[in-house]
Every structure is written in structure tokens, then in C-alpha cells.
Design a protein around this motif. Sequence first.
Motif, PDB file in Angstrom:
ATOM      1  N   ASP A 159       0.642  -0.711   0.476  1.00 46.35           N
ATOM      2  CA  ASP A 159      -0.089   0.073   0.178  1.00 46.35           C
ATOM      3  C   ASP A 159       0.609   1.455  -0.345  1.00 46.35           C
ATOM      4  O   ASP A 159       0.549   1.949   0.806  1.00 46.35           O
ATOM      5  CB  ASP A 159      -0.948  -0.325   1.333  1.00 46.35           C
ATOM      6  N   ARG A 160       2.147   1.145  -0.559  1.00 47.39           N
ATOM      7  CA  ARG A 160       2.972   2.080  -0.434  1.00 47.39           C
ATOM      8  C   ARG A 160       2.800   3.911  -0.910  1.00 47.39           C
ATOM      9  O   ARG A 160       3.038   4.995  -0.771  1.00 47.39           O
ATOM     10  CB  ARG A 160       4.374   1.588  -1.306  1.00 47.39           C
ATOM     11  N   MET A 161       1.606   3.740  -1.978  1.00 56.18           N
ATOM     12  CA  MET A 161       1.262   5.057  -2.511  1.00 56.18           C
ATOM     13  C   MET A 161       0.268   5.554  -1.441  1.00 56.18           C
ATOM     14  O   MET A 161      -0.213   6.885  -2.128  1.00 56.18           O
ATOM     15  CB  MET A 161       0.208   4.936  -4.210  1.00 56.18           C
ATOM     16  N   ARG A 162      -0.441   4.661  -0.592  1.00 57.87           N
ATOM     17  CA  ARG A 162      -1.226   5.476   0.226  1.00 57.87           C
ATOM     18  C   ARG A 162      -1.006   5.525   2.243  1.00 57.87           C
ATOM     19  O   ARG A 162      -1.412   6.119   2.636  1.00 57.87           O
ATOM     20  CB  ARG A 162      -2.978   5.354  -0.049  1.00 57.87           C
ATOM     21  N   VAL A 163      -0.636   4.264   2.200  1.00 56.02           N
ATOM     22  CA  VAL A 163      -0.201   3.905   4.118  1.00 56.02           C
ATOM     23  C   VAL A 163       0.316   4.822   4.717  1.00 56.02           C
ATOM     24  O   VAL A 163       1.292   5.824   3.933  1.00 56.02           O
ATOM     25  CB  VAL A 163       0.424   2.756   4.354  1.00 56.02           C
ATOM     26  N   SER A 164      -0.483   5.311   5.704  1.00 58.65           N
ATOM     27  CA  SER A 164       0.480   6.932   6.139  1.00 58.65           C
ATOM     28  C   SER A 164       0.811   5.710   7.571  1.00 58.65           C
ATOM     29  O   SER A 164       0.259   4.791   8.657  1.00 58.65           O
ATOM     30  CB  SER A 164      -0.720   6.955   7.572  1.00 58.65           C
ATOM     31  N   ALA A 165       3.043   5.717   7.645  1.00 58.92           N
ATOM     32  CA  ALA A 165       3.577   5.212   8.495  1.00 58.92           C
ATOM     33  C   ALA A 165       3.485   6.721   9.710  1.00 58.92           C
ATOM     34  O   ALA A 165       3.728   7.712   9.550  1.00 58.92           O
ATOM     35  CB  ALA A 165       5.168   5.826   7.760  1.00 58.92           C
ATOM     36  N   GLU A 166       3.280   5.775  10.822  1.00 60.81           N
ATOM     37  CA  GLU A 166       2.493   6.212  11.693  1.00 60.81           C
ATOM     38  C   GLU A 166       3.789   6.255  13.153  1.00 60.81           C
ATOM     39  O   GLU A 166       3.569   5.246  13.747  1.00 60.81           O
ATOM     40  CB  GLU A 166       1.333   5.807  13.066  1.00 60.81           C
TER      41      GLU A 166
END
Length: 751
Positions: A159-166
Motif C-alpha cells: 500500500d506504498r502509495m497511500r499508507v500512513s507511517a505512524e
Amino acid sequence: MTSQEIDSLTIEEKAALLSGADFWHTAALEGHGVPSIMMTDGPHGLRKQRGSGDHLGLGDSVPATCFPPAVAMGSSWDVDLIRRVGEAIGTEAVIEDVGVVLGPGVNIKRSPLCGRNFEYFSEDPIVAGVLGAAMVDGIQSRGVGASLKHFAVNNQETDRMRVSAEVDPRPLREIYLRAFGRVVTDARPWTVMCSYNRVNGVYASEDRWLLTTVLREEWGFDGVVVSDWGAVDDRVRALAAGLDLEMPGSRGVSTAQLLAAVADGSLDESALDVAAARVWALVERTGARAPVSGPLDVDAHHALAREAAGRSIVLLKNDGGLLPLSPDADIAVIGAFAADPRYQGAGSSMINPTRLDRAVDEIRAMATGSVTYAAGFDTAVDVAESDAARLLDEAVAAASGAEVAVVFLGLPARLESEGYDRDDVDLPANQLAVLQAVVDANSNTVVVLSNGGVVTLSFAANVPAILEGWLLGQAGGGATADVLFGVVNPSAKLTETIPLRFADSPAYLDFPGEFSRVRYGEGLFVGYRWYDARDLDVAHPFGHGLSYTTFEYGPASASTAAGGDVEVSLTVTNTGPVAGREIVQLYSSLPTATTQRPPRELKAFAAVPLEPGQTREVVLVVRRTDLAYWDVRVDSWVVEGGTYSFDVAASSRDVRSTVRVEVAGDPVAVPLSRTSSIGEVLADPAAGPILRAAMAEMMGDAPAAMMPEGVDLSKLLDSFPIGRVAMFGADVDPAMVDALLAARPSDDAET
Ligand code: GLC
């Protein structure tokens, strides 16, 4: 390019500069003498497509030298080598008239599952930063721009184009941004590529804090911020955040959006001026380079690729000195990868190599004994049982008739790639079955691995020797033969921990996240930081790698330089029979730290070449700024004072000596408020003495007398919010608290 020249552009021309002309080129402004330049991959060789472009390595590209990907070159820990490879890539870019090479990637290897770990240097930000800077230096020395990527916190492909790294502020600063900051300040890349993902909910392409506050205002970056290909979600917001150039071109769509935003007043035209000036300046920089005389020297670059690969092979195990092999040994070469090498990763970094070594050919070329070959297994998805049985039988027969079996195992290309992550960290079962059968037939078995991401070594106890070859580029076959026969003494060391079990790995419970969010729950404890903090056994620790010779470390001494940097000196001696290189590592720790810290953190390293019997002095410099932690109370870097331990080590778990150095700390003026705890107020240099005196006067020894034996009253009160003391029935009014917080005694307090 001058401001007058920018002023001479129409707004349409400015906007046109801010989006690619096509998949790989910037826009030209013929009337203003602004040519188009090509930007293309990277990072471990030149991927220049002649026809239509793609960002996944699908279409063909011009032949170029395929150097070892970062996973391998990172294991060399060799700044000079990586700079020379960068220079060679820069030369090939000039020959092919490419203005910017899209690399290096310095993202941290957070999980072994990441499908793109083969393109990154390490789990440690100092290794990634120092080696990334060397690559940028090398490429740009040829008048070609580099593109430091993927900025930032791009540690998975799912999901690299949307994922949010928290990710919390301290790991964000101390782990995930640190390598980028090191490269920007040390090597000054001409471009930085923003990543696809979101960081704490904000697309990197639109994150003004990331692209402008941190990158430009804190680190002094003065180049072009380019998007990853297709990373721009909203062009107007992206430009306002500091994203100068959108790639690939949007065929006028985003240009129209920018013009409309200026027209309706939602975007100031000055934002276009600034970005257009940066893009124009980049074009001018690339145009100023010296031409390269003559065609590519394929042989010379192949030789460099072989040298780089030889320095990237990690000798994990060598029981009984089985390696190096004697050239006159009868050798069985087993494993499909020996004839059909896995030498790079899949995706945008796929190079069309000028040549490609096969290990079995290179072994045959160097051996004087007999060399047999058996594929042993097929890397295809479905193999008929009869074929698998035949291949296994052939491997056993070859091993049975040889003095030593060299078994090439690894990850088939489909199991790890840009664009998706792995499902597990194991070698395919069919390969392990062949290995066991070979070991049963011949205990003198050497395993050579070809993998971009770490694999667990379930077989390790059964084989005397293991070479971790990672992905070695086009000359990996020759380099592997060099190491097998001792022509090259292996010197590489791990820049990523190999765990005993995947379930022990730091991100095991937080990867790849769900519903487009991934929580970096391990915080600061990435890689060896995790395994050390939890005192977990590992298959092989960060920094581990053996040699065909031995090294002795002399006693270490430390001194503090004028600016506060710490210098640790020692001697290293080659006490063995052959020349070698030793990668000396320096880790710091602060036993009295008042903040959460990993047990030890790498701060410096050096690759030291030594002839047999030779002794060299090694000086390892730790920048004072690299001792800092990110203090979320004041939102800045702080060096905590105290006695630091500096471990001189051959790996993160092989400490040879420790020196201790007193380091003066930075004053931290934490703003006080009514919610500040009594402990925080007592720690404040101004308010602390006042409160201490007031508490002594007010309480005397009475409460302590009431406390049960050994209970510490001050600990009980330490986390009590100072503002509530007044409401707690004590003889304290809010005005006294406010005066205290202003760190000046009030009239009342003195009575
Ligand atoms: C890709 C990659 C990036 C590459 C770019 C151009 O999707 O993420 O590393 O440079 O597109 O191919």
C-alpha cells in the motif's frame, strides 16, 4: 539563471517547468535557452529507457553496468569504494546524456519483509547516511545530479502509495530522518525525491514540515524536490508544501491546476517563481558538466563491479577453515543460481547489464580440479515431482563424487520486489530439501546465498561454511569465485541483523499495518537496537562478518576535540596469514541516561586494509551532534551530559574495548506550567532551588516521619502536577505557584 530571467517567464512557462515533459524528462523552454534534461534510475546502475517509460523496470533499457545493489555494497561499509561506484555510474550517465540519476535510497530496513530492502543500505541510520553520502558524492562528481530517496519513512511496499507511517517524534528524527539529514548536510544532493506514503497522516508530497521546514530550513537543502513517480495527489498543495517538480509529466493537467489556483488566489504566483528557479538551476547545473571522451569502458566498469561485489560478500561461518577452497579440489557446484544468477532486485532499479557472470563458469575458470554442476532445484513456481526428484538425485550424485559441494541457494525474483512485500523470511522448502540431501551425501558443504532481504538460516548448524552474497550485480559470479578460492579475502559485515526467528523481529506485530495505516510500535528499537534491548539471541548480529585472516585490536583511548566531537583511537593488527580488511565499529551508550535509549548505538566506523603483520592506527570520530536525542519537550536535539561509554567493536555483539568520556550536556529550558510535575520544577535550574527551599520550610521532617520505612516521599511527589498543590489543601495559593513557575520568588512565598 537570474531573478530577471525568472521574471522574463510567463506564468504558463513557469508552471510548465514544474511538471515533467514526459515520463523521464523535464520541460524545455526553447525561447529561454532552457533545455530538457533526463532523470532516470538508479540506484546501482543506469536504467535509461529509449522508448516509452515505466517505473517498474518492465520496458527495456540501454545496456549499463549493473553494480551490486545497496544491500550488498552496504555490507562493504566502504566509503571510498561506494564513491568510486557512484563516479562510474555518473560517467555512464554523462555518456547517455542523463542529467539526474534517481538514487541512492537510504530508507531504513525496518522489517525483513520489505520487498525493497535490496535497494537500501542498512537498519542503522549512520551506516545508511554515511554510505548514501558517498554515493551522492560519486555521482555528482561527474556533473550529474543524484536524487536522495525516498523522503521519507518509506519502509514497506504494501500500500506504498497511500499508507500512513505512524511514527513518534523521537524515532522519526533519530532513526528515519537521520540518514537523509546526514546525506543532505554532508553531500548536498542536487535533488531529493519525496516518497509515496503519508507520514503521520500527511502525504510526503504535501508535507510542508518535511519538505520545507526540515529539509530546507533545518538542513539547508537548496536543490529540487522531485516527486516519486506518481506520488503527487494534489499538485497545488504539493507546490505550497515545497514539492518543486512533479514526475512523470501530467500532460498539462497539473499545470492547469496551478494556473487556476493562482488565478483564483488560492496559490501565490511567487511559489511558482521559487520552484521554477530551482528547476532551472538544476538544468543549468547538469549542463555545466565536462563531457566524457570515448564510449563506455565496459571492461573497466565490469572490473569495478567485480571488486565491489567481492567486498560485499559476508562470510557468516567458516568452521574448520573449509574456505578458501583449494583450486585443485574436486568441486560439485549445485543450485540453479550458479548458472542463472539472481543478481539484482525487481522493479524500477532493474538494469540491463553489459555482461553477466555465471558463478559455475567463473569457478570452472579458476579451478584446476574437476568441477561438476547440478541445478538441484528449479526456481519456477510449479515443478513436476518427477523433475524435482530427478534434479535432487543429480545434486546428490554430484556431491557424492566431489571433495566439496558449493550449494547456491536464494530467493527467486518473484518472492521480493519493489511494489510488494514478502510473506515470510524463509528460503523455499524445495531448496532446503536439496541442501539437506547434499549435506547427507557430503558434509564438506558451503552455502552461498543470493537474496535481497534477510533470510533465516534454519540450516546453519548443518553446514560448516556460509557466504551471504546478497544480490551482487553483473560481476557477482566472478566475485563469488574470487572469495571461494581466496583470491579475495571476504571483509564485508552485516548492516542488518539476521534473526533466529522472524517472530523475534522488531516490527513483527506492526507490519505492514492495516486499513492504510502502519504503526511503528517498536519506536527507537529498530534492528540491533531491538535485539540488544530485549537481550534476544540472533543468528548473526549487526556488524558481523568473518575473514580468512585474524585481527587484533589494541587498547583504545579517547579525546574530545574543540567542537565537542569525540575521537577514539586504537591500533588494529592483522595477525593472520593473508591480507584483509577489518571494519572497526564504534558504539556509544549513556548508562545514566534520563531518556529511553537503546543499549548501544553505532556512531562511527572505518574499513581498515591490512597486510599480514601490519598494524595501523585507527581514529574514529563521533560528531557531538550524533550523541543527541530528540527532546520532544523543546522540539530540538539535545545532548544529555554524562559519562558516555564508547565500545570499540568487531560487531554489535563483539566488543573489544570500552573507553569512557565525560560529555558536557546542553541546557534544556523546558517551559514550566501548572501541569509541570514537582519533579520537573525541582529539575529546573531557576525554579528548582526555590521550590526545594519552600518544600523544606513547609514540610520539615513531619511527613517523612509518618512514612513507612524506606518509602521515599520525594518519589511519591515527583510526578505530582505543581498546579494542583494549591488545590490539595496545602498552605499554598495559586499565586505562589505562578510566581514559582516564573522562577522568581513571590512576596507571599517569602513569608
Ligand atoms: C518508482 C520508485 C522510484 C523510482 C521511480 C522512477 O516507483 O519508487 O524509486 O526512481 O519510480 O522509476
